[in-house]
Design a protein around this motif. Structure first.
Motif, PDB file in Angstrom:
ATOM      1  N   ALA A 370      43.008  60.160  20.466  1.00 49.97           N
ATOM      2  CA  ALA A 370      42.915  59.810  21.880  1.00 49.97           C
ATOM      3  C   ALA A 370      43.624  60.855  22.731  1.00 49.97           C
ATOM      4  CB  ALA A 370      43.546  58.441  22.133  1.00 49.97           C
ATOM      5  N   ARG A 371      43.078  61.085  23.914  1.00 47.83           N
ATOM      6  CA  ARG A 371      43.764  61.904  24.927  1.00 47.83           C
ATOM      7  C   ARG A 371      44.647  60.930  25.699  1.00 47.83           C
ATOM      8  NH1 ARG A 371      42.131  63.716  30.323  1.00 47.83           N
ATOM      9  NH2 ARG A 371      43.074  65.749  30.825  1.00 47.83           N
ATOM     10  N   VAL A 372      45.904  60.860  25.289  1.00 47.36           N
ATOM     11  CA  VAL A 372      46.787  59.813  25.817  1.00 47.36           C
ATOM     12  C   VAL A 372      47.340  60.146  27.202  1.00 47.36           C
ATOM     13  CG1 VAL A 372      47.420  58.920  23.552  1.00 47.36           C
ATOM     14  CG2 VAL A 372      48.745  60.792  24.534  1.00 47.36           C
ATOM     15  N   ALA A 373      47.246  61.418  27.569  1.00 46.80           N
ATOM     16  CA  ALA A 373      47.638  61.858  28.909  1.00 46.80           C
ATOM     17  C   ALA A 373      46.983  63.208  29.130  1.00 46.80           C
ATOM     18  CB  ALA A 373      49.169  61.985  29.017  1.00 46.80           C
ATOM     19  N   PRO A 374      46.813  63.643  30.356  1.00 49.26           N
ATOM     20  CA  PRO A 374      46.286  64.996  30.562  1.00 49.26           C
ATOM     21  C   PRO A 374      47.152  66.022  29.820  1.00 49.26           C
ATOM     22  CG  PRO A 374      46.321  63.796  32.631  1.00 49.26           C
ATOM     23  CD  PRO A 374      47.045  62.942  31.633  1.00 49.26           C
ATOM     24  N   GLY A 375      46.527  66.771  28.943  1.00 53.62           N
ATOM     25  CA  GLY A 375      47.254  67.784  28.187  1.00 53.62           C
ATOM     26  C   GLY A 375      47.855  67.297  26.892  1.00 53.62           C
ATOM     27  N   LEU A 376      47.724  66.010  26.545  1.00 51.74           N
ATOM     28  CA  LEU A 376      48.336  65.483  25.324  1.00 51.74           C
ATOM     29  C   LEU A 376      47.339  64.632  24.538  1.00 51.74           C
ATOM     30  CD1 LEU A 376      50.828  65.069  23.504  1.00 51.74           C
ATOM     31  CD2 LEU A 376      51.455  63.134  24.958  1.00 51.74           C
ATOM     32  N   VAL A 377      47.118  65.029  23.281  1.00 51.46           N
ATOM     33  CA  VAL A 377      46.240  64.308  22.362  1.00 51.46           C
ATOM     34  C   VAL A 377      47.078  63.788  21.201  1.00 51.46           C
ATOM     35  CG1 VAL A 377      44.395  64.636  20.636  1.00 51.46           C
ATOM     36  CG2 VAL A 377      44.118  65.544  22.958  1.00 51.46           C
ATOM     37  N   ALA A 378      46.773  62.573  20.749  1.00 52.49           N
ATOM     38  CA  ALA A 378      47.437  62.018  19.566  1.00 52.49           C
ATOM     39  C   ALA A 378      46.385  61.644  18.542  1.00 52.49           C
ATOM     40  CB  ALA A 378      48.275  60.788  19.928  1.00 52.49           C
ATOM     41  N   ILE A 379      46.716  61.849  17.264  1.00 55.15           N
ATOM     42  CA  ILE A 379      45.817  61.458  16.185  1.00 55.15           C
ATOM     43  C   ILE A 379      46.637  60.803  15.093  1.00 55.15           C
ATOM     44  CG2 ILE A 379      45.922  63.753  15.108  1.00 55.15           C
ATOM     45  CD1 ILE A 379      42.910  63.201  14.301  1.00 55.15           C
ATOM     46  N   ALA A 380      46.108  59.732  14.519  1.00 47.58           N
ATOM     47  CA  ALA A 380      46.851  59.014  13.478  1.00 47.58           C
ATOM     48  C   ALA A 380      45.877  58.224  12.628  1.00 47.58           C
ATOM     49  CB  ALA A 380      47.895  58.086  14.095  1.00 47.58           C
ATOM     50  N   GLY A 381      46.415  57.636  11.551  1.00 48.44           N
ATOM     51  CA  GLY A 381      45.585  56.896  10.612  1.00 48.44           C
ATOM     52  C   GLY A 381      44.954  57.851   9.619  1.00 48.44           C
ATOM     53  N   GLY A 382      43.793  57.460   9.077  1.00 47.58           N
ATOM     54  CA  GLY A 382      43.084  58.321   8.146  1.00 47.58           C
ATOM     55  C   GLY A 382      43.734  58.361   6.774  1.00 47.58           C
ATOM     56  N   LYS A 383      43.247  59.257   5.948  1.00 48.25           N
ATOM     57  CA  LYS A 383      43.788  59.434   4.606  1.00 48.25           C
ATOM     58  C   LYS A 383      43.822  60.917   4.285  1.00 48.25           C
ATOM     59  CE  LYS A 383      40.937  57.547   1.485  1.00 48.25           C
ATOM     60  NZ  LYS A 383      40.245  58.505   0.602  1.00 48.25           N
ATOM     61  N   TYR A 384      44.623  61.287   3.326  1.00 46.24           N
ATOM     62  CA  TYR A 384      44.826  62.707   3.030  1.00 46.24           C
ATOM     63  C   TYR A 384      43.497  63.431   2.831  1.00 46.24           C
ATOM     64  CZ  TYR A 384      47.182  66.847   1.217  1.00 46.24           C
ATOM     65  OH  TYR A 384      47.647  68.126   1.056  1.00 46.24           O
ATOM     66  N   THR A 385      42.586  62.797   2.108  1.00 45.48           N
ATOM     67  CA  THR A 385      41.321  63.435   1.761  1.00 45.48           C
ATOM     68  C   THR A 385      40.535  63.895   2.974  1.00 45.48           C
ATOM     69  OG1 THR A 385      41.213  62.030  -0.206  1.00 45.48           O
ATOM     70  CG2 THR A 385      39.162  63.081   0.476  1.00 45.48           C
ATOM     71  N   THR A 386      40.634  63.168   4.086  1.00 49.74           N
ATOM     72  CA  THR A 386      39.802  63.478   5.264  1.00 49.74           C
ATOM     73  C   THR A 386      40.563  64.270   6.325  1.00 49.74           C
ATOM     74  OG1 THR A 386      40.326  61.295   6.223  1.00 49.74           O
ATOM     75  CG2 THR A 386      38.313  61.467   4.920  1.00 49.74           C
ATOM     76  N   TYR A 387      41.620  64.973   5.921  1.00 51.61           N
ATOM     77  CA  TYR A 387      42.444  65.701   6.893  1.00 51.61           C
ATOM     78  C   TYR A 387      41.629  66.688   7.707  1.00 51.61           C
ATOM     79  CZ  TYR A 387      42.300  70.151   4.411  1.00 51.61           C
ATOM     80  OH  TYR A 387      41.868  71.335   3.860  1.00 51.61           O
ATOM     81  N   ARG A 388      40.647  67.338   7.078  1.00 49.86           N
ATOM     82  CA  ARG A 388      39.890  68.387   7.775  1.00 49.86           C
ATOM     83  C   ARG A 388      39.039  67.797   8.893  1.00 49.86           C
ATOM     84  NH1 ARG A 388      35.367  70.712   8.330  1.00 49.86           N
ATOM     85  NH2 ARG A 388      34.362  69.011   7.191  1.00 49.86           N
ATOM     86  N   VAL A 389      38.440  66.632   8.634  1.00 52.02           N
ATOM     87  CA  VAL A 389      37.649  65.938   9.651  1.00 52.02           C
ATOM     88  C   VAL A 389      38.553  65.485  10.792  1.00 52.02           C
ATOM     89  CG1 VAL A 389      36.175  63.933  10.090  1.00 52.02           C
ATOM     90  CG2 VAL A 389      35.981  65.176   7.926  1.00 52.02           C
ATOM     91  N   MET A 390      39.729  64.944  10.446  1.00 55.81           N
ATOM     92  CA  MET A 390      40.679  64.519  11.461  1.00 55.81           C
ATOM     93  C   MET A 390      41.087  65.695  12.344  1.00 55.81           C
ATOM     94  SD  MET A 390      43.087  62.015   9.169  1.00 55.81           S
ATOM     95  CE  MET A 390      44.180  61.578  10.524  1.00 55.81           C
ATOM     96  N   ALA A 391      41.349  66.833  11.716  1.00 52.85           N
ATOM     97  CA  ALA A 391      41.773  68.016  12.466  1.00 52.85           C
ATOM     98  C   ALA A 391      40.701  68.456  13.453  1.00 52.85           C
ATOM     99  CB  ALA A 391      42.103  69.143  11.484  1.00 52.85           C
ATOM    100  N   ALA A 392      39.456  68.478  12.998  1.00 54.55           N
ATOM    101  CA  ALA A 392      38.358  68.883  13.888  1.00 54.55           C
ATOM    102  C   ALA A 392      38.244  67.920  15.070  1.00 54.55           C
ATOM    103  CB  ALA A 392      37.048  68.936  13.103  1.00 54.55           C
TER     104      ALA A 392
END
Length: 579
Positions: A370-392
């Motif tokens: 989520a873009r939690v504020a202008p200029g700031l994105v947060a990402i969480a959850g997921g699993k180690y295996t899907t790190y590359r998808v999360m990063a993208a």
């Protein structure tokens, strides 16, 4: 200095002492497109994704690369067989595709196939039910790199896993997943990001956020080794801090779009000869599943899944956690495991997306960005295996704040450092061993840790044959690997080497204490430690091990946490809350 040596010193992927000072200067100069907070696998992956899109990116981590969850996982690249039962088909398909990419393109030197036996315990319905699930599992991700399922009678399953009680199964199905040394993989992702131009700096804690009008415009960071502070300006900041997501959100002065709950997972490590088997195992429990995973000369048994509300940096395993694992694995073993068999124990925290009242084992492993504020994105959850998808996804979410339109993600086509040339070197292992006076099995072990970077590692032993000898009390590792950890892989403390660049802290019953002095001397040569500094590093590490051992005899999380969190920090300049 010879030109080749100068070139090696200036290699962007060499995270050594000289690069560390240069990185500090770069952080304080100019402006980045993206600052990534957090040096776990998602943060490292986000830095790599951004760098390979042509963005100017900096990655800062308060402690060490992979020092949190990303060194304490089950060490599997897997689709998550149990998620099929929860009907999370999208998550499983995505994870299996990532597993295939790792095995074939991105990290064939670090990620390897591993087999598991699924023991069947019910007649008539269980075999077709499980076979149908495994058929989906074998086909959903387009997998071509691992064999499909194989059905076994009780006798066949017992031949594969003689350690099982005859009464524990009526038959079995063997299937394949993949595994990796999680800490080494994360560190290699970060080094690959540096190779493509990212500034990667550990022991660099975010202590505040910069603002221009209503938007986040960067971060203020503190070098926890010497106390220096500087401002890092950026078009966007990405919070990839896992279980610390909420703390960083509070530091930014805003409210998050989602909450993260920490779930503790504990694993134990036992010697390979304690479980006679040609395959790993996956066992059903009343709440989840239990894995018995082959790990070189050991087995990893895990995991637990319980709420954790205490110290995020140092989750502690309790006697109750260890008893739970022993009790469940012993229900199927002919010769039970005991506490005396345990060589290592580790506890990690999964950053789960929190609902209101779900049990942690039911919380989603899907990720949220989520873009939690202008200029700031947060990402969480997921699993180690899907790190590359999360990063993208994280970089895509930040794109609205970036000047111009960034290129699309290409990390599905970008091999990690050490992947190129790996297969040819495996075929040349005997020749390489002869060149350096090593046994071929030793060279193959090095290739599975460093891939084609093995030449850099072995070059450090030129003129110093003692470095090509095994460590005295941890003979799975050579002295040259310790030197390389400090000179190329960003290790700054004894703990970094014993717990993450190597896995000595969980692979030996002494947990690294017996070789701490030898390793500290080798690291100290690279980092310029005085004898007093070497002594302090050894004392701090021993105190950590003592605290962990004591905590593992405690009956409750609170008692274990009190003991573990009282141990001194290797990075004494850390300020809570941390990034």
């Amino acid at each position: 200095m010879a030109s080749s040596q100068r070139e090696a010193e200036n290699s962007p992927a060499r995270l050594g002492p000289l690069k560390r000072e240069e990185s500090w200067q770069r952080l304080g100069e100019g402006k980045f497109d993206l600052v990534v907070i957090g040096g776990g696998v998602v943060g490292a992956g986000t830095a790599l994704d951004a760098a390979t899109r042509g963005l100017r990116v900096a990655l800062v981590e308060a402690r060490d690369l992979a020092s949190g969850t990303s060194s304490r996982s089950s060490k599997l690249f897997h689709g998550g067989l149990r998620y099929l039962e929860q009907l999370e088909f999208g998550l499983v398909r995505e994870a299996l595709r990532e597993r295939e990419l790792m095995l074939t393109t991105i990290a064939p030197h670090l990620v390897k196939p591993v087999s598991f036996l699924y023991p069947l315990t019910h007649r008539i319905w269980e075999r077709p039910y499980t076979a149908a699930g495994l058929l989906m599992y074998d086909t959903m991700g387009g997998a071509r790199s691992v064999p499909g399922q194989k059905h076994l009678s009780r006798a066949g399953a017992l031949r594969m896993v003689p350690a099982l009680k005859r009464s524990a199964l009526i038959g079995g199905i063997r299937y394949y997943d993949a595994q990796s040394d999680d800490a080494r993989h994360t560190m290699t992702v970060a080094r690959t990001a540096a190779h493509y131009g990212a500034v990667v700096r550990t022991s660099t804690q975010v202590v505040g956020f910069l603002r221009e009008a209503d938007r986040i415009s960067g971060v203020r960071v503190r070098d926890v080794e010497d106390g220096r502070e500087t401002e890092v300006h950026a078009s966007a900041v990405v919070n990839c801090t896992g279980v610390w997501t909420d703390e960083l959100q509070r530091l930014s002065g805003g409210r998050g779009r989602f909450r993260v709950r920490a779930s503790k997972g504990v694993h134990i490590v036992v010697p390979r000869d304690r479980i006679v088997s040609e395959s790993g195992m996956i066992l059903r429990t009343e709440k989840s599943v239990l894995f018995v995973i082959p790990w070189r000369n050991h087995w990893i048994v895990g995991t637990t899944d319980t709420d954790w509300n205490l110290d995020l940096a140092h989750p502690a395993a309790t006697k109750h956690d260890i008893d739970y694992l022993l009790e469940h694995v012993n229900t199927v073993l002919a010769t039970p495991l005991t506490h005396d068999d345990i060589e290592g124990v580790y506890a990690g925290l999964r950053p789960l997306l929190a609902g209101e009242s779900e049990e942690t084992s039911k919380l989603s492993r899907e990720h949220a960005v989520a873009r939690v504020a202008p200029g700031l994105v947060a990402i969480a959850g997921g699993k180690y295996t899907t790190y590359r998808v999360m990063a993208a996804d994280a970089v895509d979410a930040a794109a609205v704040d970036l000047p111009g339109r960034p290129q699309s993600s290409i990390t599905d086509k970008v091999p990690l450092l050490g992947a190129d040339g790996y297969h040819a070197l495996v075929n040349q292992a005997d020749h390489l061993a002869g060149e350096h006076g090593l046994h071929p099995y030793r060279v193959r072990h090095l290739l599975d840790r460093y891939g084609s970077m093995v030449h850099e590692v072995l070059a450090l032993g030129e003129g110093r044959p003692e470095l090509l000898k095994p460590l005295e009390h941890a003979p799975d590792y050579l002295g040259v690997e310790v030197v390389y950890a400090a000179s190329h892989e960003g290790a700054l403390h004894l703990e970094d080497v014993l717990a993450r660049r190597t896995r000595i802290s969980i692979e030996y019953a002494h947990r690294g204490v017996d070789c701490a002095a030898q390793v500290a001397t080798l690291v100290g040569e690279v980092l310029g430690w005085s004898k007093d500094q070497e002594k302090r590093e050894v004392e701090v590490y021993k105190a950590r091990v003592d605290a962990e051992r004591e905590s593992q005899s405690q009956p409750s999380d609170e008692a274990a946490d009190a003991l573990r969190s009282a141990a001194p920090e290797a990075r004494s300049g850390i300020i809570e809350p941390v990034s």
